[in-house]
Write a protein that holds these residues in place. Structure first.
Motif, PDB file in Angstrom:
ATOM      1  N   CYS A   1      34.836  36.185  34.031  1.00 52.21           N
ATOM      2  CA  CYS A   1      34.615  36.402  35.410  1.00 52.21           C
ATOM      3  C   CYS A   1      35.967  37.115  35.708  1.00 52.21           C
ATOM      4  O   CYS A   1      36.101  38.075  36.524  1.00 52.21           O
ATOM      5  N   LEU A   2      37.308  36.376  35.420  1.00 55.48           N
ATOM      6  CA  LEU A   2      38.534  36.762  35.683  1.00 55.48           C
ATOM      7  C   LEU A   2      38.704  38.269  35.041  1.00 55.48           C
ATOM      8  O   LEU A   2      39.115  39.109  35.648  1.00 55.48           O
ATOM      9  N   ILE A   3      38.304  38.435  33.736  1.00 49.35           N
ATOM     10  CA  ILE A   3      38.366  39.558  32.796  1.00 49.35           C
ATOM     11  C   ILE A   3      37.686  40.785  33.639  1.00 49.35           C
ATOM     12  O   ILE A   3      38.214  41.951  33.866  1.00 49.35           O
ATOM     13  N   ALA A   4      36.397  40.512  34.115  1.00 46.00           N
ATOM     14  CA  ALA A   4      35.553  41.594  34.746  1.00 46.00           C
ATOM     15  C   ALA A   4      36.095  41.733  36.142  1.00 46.00           C
ATOM     16  O   ALA A   4      36.066  43.272  36.546  1.00 46.00           O
ATOM     17  N   ALA A   5      36.592  40.936  37.017  1.00 44.58           N
ATOM     18  CA  ALA A   5      37.139  41.154  38.207  1.00 44.58           C
ATOM     19  C   ALA A   5      38.463  41.903  38.131  1.00 44.58           C
ATOM     20  O   ALA A   5      38.647  42.918  38.881  1.00 44.58           O
ATOM     21  N   LYS A   6      39.256  41.681  37.171  1.00 44.80           N
ATOM     22  CA  LYS A   6      40.534  42.609  37.120  1.00 44.80           C
ATOM     23  C   LYS A   6      40.134  43.944  36.765  1.00 44.80           C
ATOM     24  O   LYS A   6      40.803  44.712  37.162  1.00 44.80           O
ATOM     25  N   ALA A   7      39.229  44.191  35.855  1.00 45.59           N
ATOM     26  CA  ALA A   7      38.751  45.335  35.403  1.00 45.59           C
ATOM     27  C   ALA A   7      38.220  46.281  36.755  1.00 45.59           C
ATOM     28  O   ALA A   7      38.127  47.457  36.543  1.00 45.59           O
ATOM     29  N   ALA A   8      37.583  45.445  37.713  1.00 43.96           N
ATOM     30  CA  ALA A   8      36.740  46.271  38.662  1.00 43.96           C
ATOM     31  C   ALA A   8      38.086  46.570  39.834  1.00 43.96           C
ATOM     32  O   ALA A   8      37.802  46.946  40.691  1.00 43.96           O
ATOM     33  N   GLY A   9      39.162  46.112  39.607  1.00 45.86           N
ATOM     34  CA  GLY A   9      40.413  46.353  40.707  1.00 45.86           C
ATOM     35  C   GLY A   9      40.834  45.344  41.557  1.00 45.86           C
ATOM     36  O   GLY A   9      41.443  45.201  42.515  1.00 45.86           O
ATOM     37  N   ALA A  10      40.149  43.969  41.000  1.00 48.25           N
ATOM     38  CA  ALA A  10      40.506  42.944  42.055  1.00 48.25           C
ATOM     39  C   ALA A  10      42.421  42.861  42.104  1.00 48.25           C
ATOM     40  O   ALA A  10      42.957  42.897  41.272  1.00 48.25           O
ATOM     41  N   ALA A  11      42.652  42.626  43.519  1.00 49.14           N
ATOM     42  CA  ALA A  11      44.090  42.388  43.400  1.00 49.14           C
ATOM     43  C   ALA A  11      44.575  40.856  43.403  1.00 49.14           C
ATOM     44  O   ALA A  11      45.709  40.761  42.747  1.00 49.14           O
ATOM     45  N   HIS A  12      44.025  39.827  43.442  1.00 44.34           N
ATOM     46  CA  HIS A  12      44.177  38.452  43.098  1.00 44.34           C
ATOM     47  C   HIS A  12      43.078  37.732  42.726  1.00 44.34           C
ATOM     48  O   HIS A  12      41.994  37.860  43.172  1.00 44.34           O
ATOM     49  N   VAL A  13      43.050  37.367  41.293  1.00 42.03           N
ATOM     50  CA  VAL A  13      42.118  36.444  40.812  1.00 42.03           C
ATOM     51  C   VAL A  13      42.848  34.828  40.775  1.00 42.03           C
ATOM     52  O   VAL A  13      43.989  34.951  40.105  1.00 42.03           O
ATOM     53  N   ILE A  14      42.344  33.800  41.235  1.00 40.02           N
ATOM     54  CA  ILE A  14      43.070  32.406  41.121  1.00 40.02           C
ATOM     55  C   ILE A  14      41.858  31.926  40.163  1.00 40.02           C
ATOM     56  O   ILE A  14      40.624  31.760  40.271  1.00 40.02           O
ATOM     57  N   VAL A  15      42.485  30.993  39.178  1.00 44.67           N
ATOM     58  CA  VAL A  15      41.563  30.279  38.104  1.00 44.67           C
ATOM     59  C   VAL A  15      42.000  28.852  38.094  1.00 44.67           C
ATOM     60  O   VAL A  15      43.141  28.578  38.061  1.00 44.67           O
ATOM     61  N   THR A  16      41.059  27.800  38.266  1.00 47.55           N
ATOM     62  CA  THR A  16      41.325  26.612  38.295  1.00 47.55           C
ATOM     63  C   THR A  16      40.689  25.993  36.825  1.00 47.55           C
ATOM     64  O   THR A  16      40.068  26.557  36.147  1.00 47.55           O
TER      65      THR A  16
END
Length: 369
Positions: A200-215
């Motif tokens: 989900c992180l990898i896909a969101a960053k590829a889509a241009g997400a500014a910030h992704v927080i992972v727990t």
């Protein structure tokens, strides 16, 4: 391999009950005009496999587990070859779900909800070996391809073990982007840092997400390190770090645009997600809990107009985009693979992925045949 149709057999690992696995020789059937046979090269392991192994999910008789297989077409009927545009020697990934192509869900493209088979299981790894021809899972040397099965061609030079990431990465695209609406500038919270959380992180960053927080849990430090490598703005250790403070800091106090919960069993994660998403934000629930959420905050959902989406499966579009991403970034993404085991080590591999083997730090675990 003996070419006589009456003597050919496949070697398969069969689960017969809770924590009971055995190796069997299963006859390979003659392949008809609309059918095919795949020689399995690799099969990824999933948390669902672990849950079935432990008895946390029910079995409908003995099964060949494995719903993330990659392999080479070794036999294909003339009609299947013409319709699918495939030939012997082509490498493919297999969709876990077997559509009937007649019911409303299949016609609409949501074949994970297929009703055309009635109460019978219709996904790889769950169809009993008693259902002919028995080769319905990836923990085997060969996999039968039903005329209705969905196959995805793979590049010939893509490593088969890396190619098994088509499944978790497809889930990351579907769960972390398609269902959340994440786009350029979005903020996303991913609860859980297993292979689907990282996807989900990898896909969101590829889509241009500014910030992704992972727990993740304290035992997940190696996964959180990978999250940092793949561009997480922050990684949070559950029970130690203040997640709410991290969210406030990165969003200016507004809450994240979306949350994806990939954690198994944790009902607290659901209420946490609702508390940290912004008004009119989206929460995607992808982790099986096995129980109800106590004191569910329905008023918070109503008053903040929060959208909650459950998810099952991936779908053709996300799988195709996952394969395209793997083709472009295979060297980058193959670092997710932490363990590779032989087929006869399947039970040990399940215990490793399930965190039952001291000293092991699993992320993506793969069987090679």
């Amino acid at each position: 391999m003996d070419t006589h149709p009456d003597t050919r057999t496949a070697t398969a690992v069969v689960q017969t009950g809770t924590r009971r696995m055995e190796t069997r020789q299963i006859p390979i059937p003659p392949i008809g005009p609309e059918e095919a046979l795949i020689q399995v090269e690799a099969c990824g392991l999933c948390g669902t496999d672990v849950a079935r192994y432990r008895g946390e999910m029910s079995l409908r008789g003995a099964v060949v587990p494995g719903h993330e297989p990659v392999g080479v077409v070794v036999e294909i009927g003339d009609e299947a070859a013409a319709r699918r545009g495939l030939r012997r020697g082509d490498r493919v990934a297999v969709d876990p779900f077997l559509p009937c192509w007649r019911c409303r869900s299949c016609v609409g493209g949501s074949y994970e909800f297929c009703t055309g088979w009635g109460d019978a299981a219709h996904s790889l790894g769950a169809i009993p070996v008693a259902t002919a021809p028995g080769l319905w899972g990836g923990y085997a040397t060969h996999l039968y391809v039903h005329p209705n099965a969905v196959l995805y061609p793979l590049p010939a030079d893509l490593d088969p073990a890396t190619a098994t990431l088509y499944n978790p990465l497809g889930a990351g695209i579907r769960w972390g982007v398609d269902l959340t609406g994440v786009t350029v500038g979005s903020t996303l919270l991913v609860l859980g840092c297993g292979q689907r959380g990282l996807a989900c992180l990898i896909a969101a960053k590829a889509a241009g997400a500014a910030h992704v927080i992972v727990t993740g849990l304290p035992a997940d430090r190696h996964k959180l390190e990978l999250a940092g490598r793949f561009g997480a703005s922050a990684t949070v250790v559950t029970g130690r770090d203040d997640l709410a403070s991290v969210v406030r800091e990165l969003t200016g106090g507004s809450g994240v645009d979306a949350v994806v919960d990939t954690t198994p069993g944790s009902t607290e994660a659901v209420t946490q997600a609702i508390g940290l998403v912004r008004p009119e934000g989206t929460v995607v629930l992808g982790g099986h809990k096995g129980r109800v959420v106590p004191d569910f905050p329905v008023d918070d959902v109503v008053l903040s107009a929060i959208t909650i989406k459950g998810v099952r499966g991936v779908g053709t579009s996300a799988y195709q985009r996952a394969i395209a991403m793997l083709t472009e970034r295979s060297k980058d993404l193959e670092v997710l693979r932490s363990h590779t085991f032989a087929l006869d080590e399947a039970e040990h591999a399940l215990r490793v992925l399930g965190g039952e083997v001291d000293g092991e730090r699993p992320v993506n675990v793969v069987l090679r045949t």
